[in-house]
Design a protein around this motif. Structure first.
Motif, PDB file in Angstrom:
ATOM      1  N   LEU A 169       0.833  -1.276  -0.166  1.00 45.04           N
ATOM      2  CA  LEU A 169       0.056   0.078  -0.055  1.00 45.04           C
ATOM      3  C   LEU A 169       0.800   1.122  -0.045  1.00 45.04           C
ATOM      4  CD1 LEU A 169      -2.791  -0.911   2.570  1.00 45.04           C
ATOM      5  CD2 LEU A 169      -3.029  -0.771  -0.098  1.00 45.04           C
ATOM      6  N   ALA A 170       0.741   1.962  -1.140  1.00 41.28           N
ATOM      7  CA  ALA A 170       1.785   3.072  -1.145  1.00 41.28           C
ATOM      8  C   ALA A 170       1.819   4.057   0.085  1.00 41.28           C
ATOM      9  CB  ALA A 170       0.966   4.080  -2.528  1.00 41.28           C
ATOM     10  N   GLY A 171       2.896   4.419   0.323  1.00 43.70           N
ATOM     11  CA  GLY A 171       3.042   5.179   1.692  1.00 43.70           C
ATOM     12  C   GLY A 171       2.896   4.454   3.075  1.00 43.70           C
ATOM     13  N   VAL A 172       2.305   3.332   2.913  1.00 42.40           N
ATOM     14  CA  VAL A 172       2.087   2.528   4.496  1.00 42.40           C
ATOM     15  C   VAL A 172       2.847   1.296   4.428  1.00 42.40           C
ATOM     16  CG1 VAL A 172       0.292   1.678   5.858  1.00 42.40           C
ATOM     17  CG2 VAL A 172      -0.168   3.709   4.144  1.00 42.40           C
ATOM     18  N   PHE A 173       2.761   0.405   3.448  1.00 40.78           N
ATOM     19  CA  PHE A 173       3.331  -0.996   3.447  1.00 40.78           C
ATOM     20  C   PHE A 173       4.122  -1.180   2.114  1.00 40.78           C
ATOM     21  CE2 PHE A 173      -0.640  -1.760   5.804  1.00 40.78           C
ATOM     22  CZ  PHE A 173      -0.298  -2.011   6.955  1.00 40.78           C
ATOM     23  N   PRO A 174       5.320  -1.414   2.320  1.00 37.92           N
ATOM     24  CA  PRO A 174       6.082  -1.600   0.915  1.00 37.92           C
ATOM     25  C   PRO A 174       5.791  -2.805   0.165  1.00 37.92           C
ATOM     26  CG  PRO A 174       7.511  -2.272   2.921  1.00 37.92           C
ATOM     27  CD  PRO A 174       6.302  -1.783   3.580  1.00 37.92           C
ATOM     28  N   PRO A 175       6.224  -2.750  -1.114  1.00 37.13           N
ATOM     29  CA  PRO A 175       5.782  -3.660  -2.115  1.00 37.13           C
ATOM     30  C   PRO A 175       6.854  -4.756  -2.192  1.00 37.13           C
ATOM     31  CG  PRO A 175       7.015  -1.957  -3.194  1.00 37.13           C
ATOM     32  CD  PRO A 175       6.744  -1.442  -1.803  1.00 37.13           C
ATOM     33  N   LEU A 176       6.393  -5.968  -2.375  1.00 38.00           N
ATOM     34  CA  LEU A 176       7.407  -7.221  -2.156  1.00 38.00           C
ATOM     35  C   LEU A 176       7.940  -7.386  -3.852  1.00 38.00           C
ATOM     36  CD1 LEU A 176       5.866  -9.455   0.242  1.00 38.00           C
ATOM     37  CD2 LEU A 176       7.424  -7.858   0.827  1.00 38.00           C
ATOM     38  N   ASP A 177       6.800  -6.960  -4.571  1.00 42.03           N
ATOM     39  CA  ASP A 177       7.292  -7.123  -6.126  1.00 42.03           C
ATOM     40  C   ASP A 177       8.168  -6.238  -6.618  1.00 42.03           C
ATOM     41  OD1 ASP A 177       7.156  -7.981  -8.620  1.00 42.03           O
ATOM     42  OD2 ASP A 177       5.131  -6.974  -9.164  1.00 42.03           O
ATOM     43  N   GLY A 178       9.327  -6.825  -6.808  1.00 38.29           N
ATOM     44  CA  GLY A 178      10.424  -5.992  -7.261  1.00 38.29           C
ATOM     45  C   GLY A 178      11.262  -5.224  -6.174  1.00 38.29           C
ATOM     46  N   SER A 179      11.119  -5.649  -4.982  1.00 36.00           N
ATOM     47  CA  SER A 179      11.809  -5.202  -3.891  1.00 36.00           C
ATOM     48  C   SER A 179      13.156  -5.909  -3.758  1.00 36.00           C
ATOM     49  CB  SER A 179      10.931  -5.439  -2.569  1.00 36.00           C
ATOM     50  OG  SER A 179      12.047  -5.304  -1.368  1.00 36.00           O
ATOM     51  N   GLU A 180      14.084  -4.871  -3.430  1.00 35.21           N
ATOM     52  CA  GLU A 180      15.340  -5.212  -3.441  1.00 35.21           C
ATOM     53  C   GLU A 180      15.882  -5.886  -2.107  1.00 35.21           C
ATOM     54  OE1 GLU A 180      15.411  -0.925  -2.248  1.00 35.21           O
ATOM     55  OE2 GLU A 180      14.354  -2.152  -3.438  1.00 35.21           O
ATOM     56  N   TRP A 181      15.027  -5.799  -1.204  1.00 43.72           N
ATOM     57  CA  TRP A 181      15.148  -6.595  -0.073  1.00 43.72           C
ATOM     58  C   TRP A 181      14.812  -8.022  -0.080  1.00 43.72           C
ATOM     59  CZ3 TRP A 181      17.930  -4.043   3.789  1.00 43.72           C
ATOM     60  CH2 TRP A 181      17.830  -2.818   3.730  1.00 43.72           C
ATOM     61  N   VAL A 182      13.820  -8.282  -1.044  1.00 44.77           N
ATOM     62  CA  VAL A 182      13.162  -9.572  -1.454  1.00 44.77           C
ATOM     63  C   VAL A 182      14.089 -10.318  -2.240  1.00 44.77           C
ATOM     64  CG1 VAL A 182      11.384 -10.744  -2.304  1.00 44.77           C
ATOM     65  CG2 VAL A 182      10.846  -8.901  -0.695  1.00 44.77           C
ATOM     66  N   VAL A 183      14.580  -9.706  -3.267  1.00 41.17           N
ATOM     67  CA  VAL A 183      15.380 -10.717  -4.289  1.00 41.17           C
ATOM     68  C   VAL A 183      16.913 -10.372  -3.905  1.00 41.17           C
ATOM     69  CG1 VAL A 183      13.558 -10.565  -5.964  1.00 41.17           C
ATOM     70  CG2 VAL A 183      15.402  -8.580  -5.936  1.00 41.17           C
ATOM     71  N   GLY A 184      17.488  -9.644  -3.134  1.00 44.17           N
ATOM     72  CA  GLY A 184      18.630  -9.366  -2.607  1.00 44.17           C
ATOM     73  C   GLY A 184      19.243 -10.392  -1.765  1.00 44.17           C
ATOM     74  N   ASP A 185      19.922 -10.110  -0.792  1.00 44.10           N
ATOM     75  CA  ASP A 185      20.852 -10.887   0.142  1.00 44.10           C
ATOM     76  C   ASP A 185      19.889 -11.814   0.861  1.00 44.10           C
ATOM     77  OD1 ASP A 185      23.383 -11.481   1.652  1.00 44.10           O
ATOM     78  OD2 ASP A 185      22.214 -10.646   3.279  1.00 44.10           O
ATOM     79  N   THR A 186      20.070 -12.990   0.833  1.00 47.03           N
ATOM     80  CA  THR A 186      19.256 -13.907   1.453  1.00 47.03           C
ATOM     81  C   THR A 186      19.292 -13.969   2.886  1.00 47.03           C
ATOM     82  OG1 THR A 186      20.928 -15.756   1.085  1.00 47.03           O
ATOM     83  CG2 THR A 186      19.154 -15.528  -0.526  1.00 47.03           C
ATOM     84  N   ARG A 187      20.451 -13.636   3.535  1.00 46.80           N
ATOM     85  CA  ARG A 187      20.785 -13.683   5.004  1.00 46.80           C
ATOM     86  C   ARG A 187      19.746 -12.568   5.458  1.00 46.80           C
ATOM     87  NH1 ARG A 187      25.063 -11.717   8.541  1.00 46.80           N
ATOM     88  NH2 ARG A 187      24.800 -12.936  10.580  1.00 46.80           N
ATOM     89  N   THR A 188      20.051 -11.459   4.761  1.00 43.53           N
ATOM     90  CA  THR A 188      19.070 -10.188   5.606  1.00 43.53           C
ATOM     91  C   THR A 188      17.439 -10.650   5.340  1.00 43.53           C
ATOM     92  OG1 THR A 188      20.881  -8.721   4.487  1.00 43.53           O
ATOM     93  CG2 THR A 188      18.641  -7.783   4.948  1.00 43.53           C
ATOM     94  N   LEU A 189      17.067 -11.292   4.109  1.00 48.25           N
ATOM     95  CA  LEU A 189      15.745 -11.406   4.310  1.00 48.25           C
ATOM     96  C   LEU A 189      15.314 -12.295   5.246  1.00 48.25           C
ATOM     97  CD1 LEU A 189      13.078 -11.316   2.812  1.00 48.25           C
ATOM     98  CD2 LEU A 189      13.824 -13.058   1.286  1.00 48.25           C
ATOM     99  N   ALA A 190      15.935 -13.327   5.615  1.00 47.76           N
ATOM    100  CA  ALA A 190      15.787 -14.636   6.640  1.00 47.76           C
ATOM    101  C   ALA A 190      15.748 -13.698   7.899  1.00 47.76           C
ATOM    102  CB  ALA A 190      16.742 -15.482   6.455  1.00 47.76           C
ATOM    103  N   ASN A 191      16.556 -12.662   8.240  1.00 44.93           N
ATOM    104  CA  ASN A 191      16.642 -12.121   9.485  1.00 44.93           C
ATOM    105  C   ASN A 191      15.494 -11.176   9.650  1.00 44.93           C
ATOM    106  OD1 ASN A 191      19.195 -12.530  11.400  1.00 44.93           O
ATOM    107  ND2 ASN A 191      19.735 -12.857   9.121  1.00 44.93           N
ATOM    108  N   ILE A 192      14.785 -10.580   8.647  1.00 46.95           N
ATOM    109  CA  ILE A 192      13.559  -9.640   8.589  1.00 46.95           C
ATOM    110  C   ILE A 192      12.500 -10.412   9.165  1.00 46.95           C
ATOM    111  CG2 ILE A 192      12.112  -8.310   7.114  1.00 46.95           C
ATOM    112  CD1 ILE A 192      14.417  -7.456   5.319  1.00 46.95           C
TER     113      ILE A 192
END
Length: 207
Positions: A102-125
């Motif tokens: 939701l714009a300005g409230v909840f970030p997207p997962l589609d195309g997010s650098e946090w989702v497709v990026g470093d796996t260890r970071t995503l796991a810790n999130i």
């Protein structure tokens, strides 16, 4: 000589005769049929309580967690967990079924650098949550994501694999073993403080 009645006395007698008796209160007993029905219902309720089986496990009390209340997604150890189902139950309310958030409230997962990026970071999130400023696809969000460490390693691996391969995302899967390792590596009880603290994970990995 005949005595003529006093007119005032006659008027008083006439007015007294026109008056009705003062109302009086009388007890009206409950009809026997109504009393019998009420007694039958009450006795039926008592009998039901005494003879019915107990509801649930009394030992659980209020100590049940969200994991206890959530229906099991894996029927047995080793069973395949449906990542989409885990996402629908735990994530879709905020990030939406289409992964756009939701714009300005909840970030997207589609195309997010946090989702497709470093796996260890995503796991810790997912294991510890994050609160504070987080920049996603050039937009700054200032909210809070709860930890999902109550989910099993297989569930966490399934849901991350789902979001990393769904929509426009094309990233490799994560394994339950990775979540098991990260769970043991950090026993923190507070969420990460925004994106800046999350970046320390990738820095530590690089060093």
């Amino acid at each position: 000589m005949q005595k003529i009645p006093d007119s005032k006395k006659l008027d008083k007698q006439s007015s007294q005769q026109r008056e009705t008796n003062d109302p009086s209160e009388r007890q009206r007993p409950i009809p026997a049929l109504v009393g019998l029905i009420t007694l039958t219902v009450a006795l039926s309720g008592v009998a039901y309580i005494l003879l019915s089986e107990p509801f649930g496990d009394a030992e659980m009390g209020d100590r049940r967690t969200l994991a206890d209340l959530r229906p099991a997604l894996a029927a047995a150890p080793g069973a395949v967990v449906n990542g989409k189902q885990v996402f629908s139950v735990n994530c879709a309310a905020c990030h939406q079924a289409n992964g756009k958030g939701l714009a300005g409230v909840f970030p997207p997962l589609d195309g997010s650098e946090w989702v497709v990026g470093d796996t260890r970071t995503l796991a810790n999130i997912l294991l510890h949550g994050v609160s504070g400023e987080l920049v996603v696809m050039g937009n700054t969000y200032n909210g809070a994501m709860p930890a999902f460490k109550q989910l099993g390693d297989a569930e966490l691996a399934a849901v991350t694999t789902y979001i990393r391969s769904e929509w426009s995302n094309k990233a490799p899967a994560l394994t339950p073993e990775m979540f098991e390792t990260e769970r043991k590596a950090d026993s923190r009880t507070t969420p990460f403080k925004g994106g800046e603290e999350l970046k320390t994970l990738t820095s530590a990995k690089a060093s």
